[in-house]
Every structure is written in C-alpha cells, then in structure tokens.
Design an enzyme around this catalytic site. Sequence first.
Site, PDB file in Angstrom:
ATOM      1  N   GLU A 153      12.018  47.279 -52.115  1.00 42.02           N
ATOM      2  CA  GLU A 153      10.904  48.058 -52.675  1.00 42.02           C
ATOM      3  C   GLU A 153       9.556  47.371 -52.436  1.00 42.02           C
ATOM      4  OE1 GLU A 153      11.529  51.006 -53.291  1.00 42.02           O
ATOM      5  OE2 GLU A 153      13.700  50.765 -53.442  1.00 42.02           O
ATOM      6  N   HIS A 156       8.175  48.114 -49.113  1.00 46.50           N
ATOM      7  CA  HIS A 156       7.481  49.406 -48.994  1.00 46.50           C
ATOM      8  C   HIS A 156       5.981  49.268 -49.255  1.00 46.50           C
ATOM      9  CE1 HIS A 156      10.511  52.428 -48.208  1.00 46.50           C
ATOM     10  NE2 HIS A 156      11.286  52.028 -49.201  1.00 46.50           N
TER      11      HIS A 156
HETATM   12 NI    NI Z   1      13.260  52.561 -49.475  1.00 47.42          NI
END
Ligand code: NI
Length: 181
Positions: A153, A156
């Site tokens: 995450e 990202h």
């Molecule tokens: Ni993802």
Amino acid sequence: MFKNINILDEKDKRLRKISEEVTILSKEEKQLIKDIIKFLTYSQIEKLAEKYDLRPGMGLAFPQVAISKRVIIIVYEYEEGKFDNYVVINPKIISHSEELIAADTGEGCLSVNRDVEGHVPRFARVTVEGYDEDGNKIHIRSREELSIAFQHEIDHLNGILFYDRINKKKPFITDGSIRLI
Ligand code: NI
C-alpha cells in the site's frame, strides 16, 4: 452499495504519481475511509463478496480512488472471520528486518484485473509510523502477510505497482534467498 468507490485501473497514469502529504482530511474523505473499510471487509467475507460482486482485497490506498493523498487502509483477517482495520495517514517505514519474504502465490491488487505471476520481495517485518484520522501519531509493527500489505500500500503512494518489483528475467525465486510464505 459502494457506488462512491471507483477504483482506478492499472493503465491509469494517476496511479503512477507521487501522492501528497496530508495536512487535513475533509468530511467526505473521512466518510470514504469508513466506506473503504466496509468494502474491504465485505470483500473478504465470501457470502458478502458474492452478494455485492466484490473482488477480495485487503488494502487500498487513496491514489487508487483518484485522490492523490498519502492515506492507506488495510483490513487484515488475523483470525477466521475476525478483522483488524488499519488507517494510516502519511505512513512511513521507519525500520525493517534484514530478512526478505515473498507471498508464494504472488500478490494481487484491486487496480490490477489480471493475474500477474511472480514473487515480490518484501521485508519480513516493518515498523510503520504515521497518523490516525484524528492526527494522533501511531506506530504499527507488522510481520509476514500484514507486513507485505503495508509495503504494497505504501508503494501505491509512490506510484509503484507490485509487479514493478518482480524480476522480469527470473520471476520466481527458487534459490532460497527469500523465504516464501
Ligand atoms: Ni494494490
């Protein structure tokens, strides 16, 4: 249900941007976080996933819903049917293990609507520092699958997708240099 959660596809260039540090979250963004937690939880409960036609996912980062801000949300099933929610604003990995691991079956992503095979090297343990929704400083120690989720995450927020980290020439690590989980 979940009509306000529109997840960008991997081809969308907005997923490749570096997200901004958060100073304040709007009321709408705070509501969206609640909705995403519900969405991720339902998506991991077979009956509900079927009912609402959800692809299972344990995490989402704000850039995936077209908000270029440093917010990650993880819903982790630590025990059958029991979930822990993690919402971290401006998350940072402040320390990590030497040891590397990879999910043996590879990783998936709600923005990637296809199977991408290969091992993604990750730290076995990471400590994440950041803020909760009320602006309180938080520290989270994670290991194994949860550690992978945090790294996925946080990537990202920096415009990185999991398959960027797969060795194109040798996608599967079979020499024991990385522990497969
Ligand atoms: Ni993802």
